[in-house]
Structure formats: structure tokens, C-alpha cells
Design an enzyme around this catalytic site. Structure first.
Site, PDB file in Angstrom:
ATOM      1  N   GLN A 197       5.492  -2.795   6.221  1.00 42.93           N
ATOM      2  CA  GLN A 197       5.406  -4.050   5.605  1.00 42.93           C
ATOM      3  C   GLN A 197       6.794  -4.329   5.121  1.00 42.93           C
ATOM      4  O   GLN A 197       7.023  -5.301   4.855  1.00 42.93           O
ATOM      5  CB  GLN A 197       4.501  -3.530   4.407  1.00 42.93           C
ATOM      6  CG  GLN A 197       3.173  -3.370   4.786  1.00 42.93           C
ATOM      7  CD  GLN A 197       2.050  -3.449   3.421  1.00 42.93           C
ATOM      8  OE1 GLN A 197       2.412  -3.182   2.291  1.00 42.93           O
ATOM      9  NE2 GLN A 197       0.891  -3.130   3.838  1.00 42.93           N
ATOM     10  N   VAL A 214       1.975  -0.748  -5.668  1.00 39.55           N
ATOM     11  CA  VAL A 214       1.136  -0.194  -6.554  1.00 39.55           C
ATOM     12  C   VAL A 214       0.385   0.895  -5.691  1.00 39.55           C
ATOM     13  O   VAL A 214       0.266   2.008  -6.381  1.00 39.55           O
ATOM     14  CB  VAL A 214      -0.233  -1.094  -6.559  1.00 39.55           C
ATOM     15  CG1 VAL A 214      -1.283  -0.554  -7.605  1.00 39.55           C
ATOM     16  CG2 VAL A 214       0.540  -2.632  -7.553  1.00 39.55           C
ATOM     17  N   GLY A 215       0.428   0.689  -4.424  1.00 38.88           N
ATOM     18  CA  GLY A 215      -0.319   1.876  -3.542  1.00 38.88           C
ATOM     19  C   GLY A 215       0.798   3.189  -3.836  1.00 38.88           C
ATOM     20  O   GLY A 215       1.912   3.305  -3.805  1.00 38.88           O
ATOM     21  N   ASN A 216       0.029   4.341  -3.880  1.00 37.18           N
ATOM     22  CA  ASN A 216       0.739   5.597  -4.163  1.00 37.18           C
ATOM     23  C   ASN A 216       1.031   6.537  -2.962  1.00 37.18           C
ATOM     24  O   ASN A 216       0.444   6.421  -1.927  1.00 37.18           O
ATOM     25  CB  ASN A 216      -0.324   6.213  -5.172  1.00 37.18           C
ATOM     26  CG  ASN A 216      -0.377   5.837  -6.406  1.00 37.18           C
ATOM     27  OD1 ASN A 216       0.646   5.607  -7.044  1.00 37.18           O
ATOM     28  ND2 ASN A 216      -1.287   5.482  -7.036  1.00 37.18           N
ATOM     29  N   HIS A 272       5.588   8.136 -10.869  1.00 34.09           N
ATOM     30  CA  HIS A 272       4.105   8.074 -11.290  1.00 34.09           C
ATOM     31  C   HIS A 272       3.147   9.141 -10.735  1.00 34.09           C
ATOM     32  O   HIS A 272       2.860   9.092  -9.901  1.00 34.09           O
ATOM     33  CB  HIS A 272       3.838   6.865 -10.719  1.00 34.09           C
ATOM     34  CG  HIS A 272       2.319   6.106 -11.013  1.00 34.09           C
ATOM     35  ND1 HIS A 272       1.647   6.021 -12.192  1.00 34.09           N
ATOM     36  CD2 HIS A 272       1.208   6.480  -9.996  1.00 34.09           C
ATOM     37  CE1 HIS A 272       0.414   5.707 -12.149  1.00 34.09           C
ATOM     38  NE2 HIS A 272       0.036   5.991 -10.907  1.00 34.09           N
TER      39      HIS A 272
END
Length: 432
Positions: A197, A214-216, A272
Site C-alpha cells: 500500500q 490503524v491496522g496492527n 500501541h
């Protein structure tokens, strides 16, 4: 159903659509056509002069097969409120667009809640072959919601098509961690997604594109993405830690017996993961340092941190699902923090590229830190930050974890062979 088909407003059946062509040729890879486009055309000159649009004409589906129902309507911008001033259309791409987080987020974007009530928006939704029918369903729901600001919706499975000219890329889609999957394997699998991406954004997105991952694991995925998109400033890449900040504000408000709008200057430092550092040293309640209001040091140093870190897992135990709605809200908060001026004296948390940071944190990773914005999409790191040994020790632990993750994905960032040595599992509950 073939993948180059679009929904026809003339009836429930699907009609073939000719393969499209992209303006930016990519000779190194084959292209898929955009799968479907929902577009509302607006004349930019009239838009600037005349104001709110009113639907006056609809083209036949046969002449514009990319249209999706009501979005084939052409707007006459001379017909309504002369005082309304529309801004230039903003193009927003969302990956994982058929998922639960997106199901909450897309309608907030379309309503004007995020970018403002004078901001027309185009939504470009990225999914997979498996989720294509669900993407059509999402487009139908957006159509039925009659949002006046929503001027275009397109769906597709090729990021080189979906990301064309986007101003914002909200990268939500990622593979969840399955039973027995090692964390290193998840880093590699999702890292491949974000490397691809990043290359697509580098090739076709706006050069000023803002990217929110956002995807971990989101910090390292953001690093991979920015390393594969050298045409976009590294400063434009963010990893979402706003939900962690919101959770920390909630816990401080509960303990102090105040409403959460009294809580400010909350920082989430680091990754995160369960090494994240909710910072109570710099946080304030009604303008006063938290430690002056909450005098229970043991609670601040132990229970507060653990509660924030484990909140997602507790929610899953109670409800049986992960935090999709509150994650969507935190994405809205994260974007609004960049497009509206930060209240004087306050700051917000976001995972950003560390090179050049004033805190002594290792460079060349994505690390959550306190930031301020003038509302122009840019930000600066807060300089008026206190640091003590307790806070710094925990920051260094999260830093060490991110440096270890970086080694695991070196093959995806152009830094040689990967070497993975992750001594403990720190994935947040609900992400395993």
C-alpha cells in the site's frame, strides 16, 4: 459476479462495465479496473461562486455505467444558498472498508463531522475480492443516507486505482492474528500489506497525502508504509494511538470525579501495545497537574497504566467483540486534531516518525508523542514536556520493543535481512 461490474440504478441486476484506465501508467505491474464508482459531478467554478447544490438532472445509467444510483445526479450550484461557500473536494481512501470499524467511520466522514459542514468529500473504498459484495452493500447504505456533502463513492480491490489522487489514506485493513500465530509472523504478513500500500500511495496519491495507519501492529506498519512511499513526506504518516489517549482521559476523569472535558495534556508515549506509556506526569485536570488532584501515587503508577493497557481486553470479555465504534471515534478525533487548531496549552497523541525529535527517543521509528497543530494538517512536537526517571524508564522499554520490531521487518523497509527477536508478547488484548 465478475469483478469489473457495477451496480445499475435501473434495477437490481449487475451490468458489465468496461475496464478503466489509470492516468498514471505503472508498467511494472498489471492493473485492475476500478470495480465501481459512485460519483456526483460538481463544476468547480460554479462551486466557488454560487454555493449549495440542488439536484436537477440525472444521466441515464447506460451513458455513465460508473454511477451508482442517486450519485449520477448533476448538481446545479446556482439554485440555493448564495452565502454557502464550498471548499475543494477532499478525496479520502479507506482500506478495510467492509469491516466493522469502517462501518462506523464512513458515515461520520460522509456527514461532515470530520472535515466540516462546508467540505464536500469523495470516499474511495478499498477491499478484497472476498469483500467486494460487502463493499457494494456499504455503497448502497451510503447512497440511502442522502448525505449532501458526499459527492463520490468508489470501491475497488487495487490500491493503485483506489488511491489515485487521494488527500487522506485511512489504512484500517489488516490480517487479524490467528490461533497459534507467532507475533513475528503477524508482523511479516501485515508488513507485506502495508509495504504494497505504501508503494501504491507513492505512485498515485497526492504528494501531500496524509496517512493514518490503524491496522496492527500500527506503529511498525506505519514505518513500513512510509519507507515504501518516499514521494510523500515522512511527517505525513501517523499511527493511531488516539483510542489509548481517550481511554487514559476517561480513567483520570473517573478517578478525579470530573467530566472528561476537564482532562487535558494526556500523552500516550511509544508503541500501541502493552508497553505503551500513559503519561500522568504531564496530564492536567481542570488546568492543574494530575498529581495535585489525584494524590494516590500507587494508583497512578500501577492501576491507571494497567487499566488503560487492558481496556480492550475487558471490553471483549464483556461484549464479545472488539472496540470498533470507539476506534472509529478515535480516528475522527485523530483527524480533527490535525485539521483544527489545538486548544492553547493542550496537545494530542499520535504515532509519528521520530527523526529529529527533541526528547532523545531513538530515530527512524514511529513512536507516539505529544503534538500540536495549527489546523493545517501539519503538526509540531510539544516542547514544554516534563520528564522524570519513572516516565523515561517506561518510554525506553517501549522504544526497545519498536527497535526490535523494526529489525523483524528490515526486508520490507529496504534495510537488509530481517532478524526477529521478540522476547515477550505485548500485543494488546483483542488483537490476538
Amino acid at each position: 459476479m465478475g469483478l469489473s461490474t457495477v451496480y445499475s440504478p435501473a434495477g437490481p441486476r449487475l451490468v458489465p462495465a468496461p475496464l478503466g484506465r489509470c492516468r498514471s501508467a505503472q508498467p511494472r505491474r498489471p492493473r485492475r479496473a476500478p470495480l465501481a464508482t459512485v460519483r456526483c459531478s460538481v463544476d468547480a467554478t460554479k462551486q466557488a461562486q454560487d454555493g449549495v447544490a440542488t439536484a436537477v438532472a440525472t444521466e441515464a445509467p447506460a451513458s455513465r455505467k460508473e454511477c451508482f444510483g442517486v450519485f449520477c445526479t448533476t448538481y446545479d450550484l446556482k439554485a440555493e444558498d448564495k452565502t454557502k461557500s464550498w471548499r475543494k473536494l477532499v478525496n479520502v481512501a479507506v482500506s478495510g472498508a467492509a469491516g466493522m470499524i469502517s462501518n462506523h467511520l464512513l458515515f461520520k466522514l460522509a456527514s461532515g463531522e470530520v472535515f466540516g459542514q462546508d467540505q464536500p468529500i469523495a470516499l474511495k473504498l478499498l477491499g478484497s475480492e472476498r469483500s467486494f459484495q460487502a463493499l457494494e452493500g456499504v455503497a448502497m447504505e451510503l447512497e440511502d443516507s442522502l448525505y449532501p456533502l458526499l459527492r463520490e463513492v468508489s470501491i475497488g480491490i487495487d490500491p493503485y486505482v483506489v488511491f489515485q489522487d487521494v488527500d487522506w489514506a485511512l489504512l484500517i485493513g489488516a490480517k487479524p492474528r490467528g490461533p497459534g500465530m507467532e507475533r513475528a509472523a503477524l508482523l511479516d504478513i501485515n508488513g507485506q500489506i502495508f509495504a504494497d500500500q505504501g508503494k501504491a500511495l507513492n505512485a498515485v496519491a497526492s504528494r501531500n497525502d496524509e496517512v493514518l495507519v490503524v491496522g496492527n501492529p500500527c506503529n511498525t506498519n506505519a514505518l513500513i508504509c512510509l519507507k515504501n512511499a518516499p514521494n510523500i513526506p515522512a511527517k505525513n504518516f501517523h499511527a493511531l494511538t488516539r483510542l489509548d489517549e481517550n481511554r487514559a482521559k476517561c480513567q483520570l476523569a473517573l478517578k478525579a470525579g470530573v467530566f472528561y472535558d476537564k482532562v487535558s495534556n494526556v500523552t500516550i508515549w511509544g508503541n500501541h501495545s502493552t508497553t505503551q506509556v500513559p503519561d500522568f506526569l504531564n496530564a492536567k485536570i481542570d488546568g492543574r497537574p494530575v498529581k495535585e488532584v489525584i494524590k494516590d501515587t500507587k494508583w497512578l503508577e500501577e492501576e491507571f497504566t494497567l487499566t488503560v493497557q487492558k481496556r480492550g481486553g475487558v471490553l471483549i470479555q464483556k461484549w464479545g467483540r472488539s472496540s470498533a465504534a470507539s476506534t472509529a471515534v478515535s480516528i475522527v478525533d485523530a483527524i480533527r486534531s490535525l485539521v483544527t487548531p489545538t486548544p492553547e496549552g493542550d496537545w494530542f497523541s499520535t504515532g509519528v516518525y521520530t527523526t529529529g525529535n527533541p526528547y532523545g527517543i531513538a530515530e527512524d521509528i514511529v513512536f507516539s508523542m505529544p503534538c500540536r497543530s495549527k489546523g493545517d494538517g501539519d503538526y509540531e512536537l510539544a516542547s514544554d514536556v516534563l520528564m522524570d526517571d519513572f516516565l523515561w524508564e517506561r518510554i525506553k522499554k517501549s522504544e526497545a520493543e519498536l527497535l526490535a520490531e523494526k529489525k523483524c521487518v528490515a526486508h520490507l523497509t529496504g534495510e537488509g535481512n530481517a532478524f526477529c527477536d521478540l522476547p515477550e508478547d505485548t500485543m494488546l488484548p483483542g488483537e490476538v
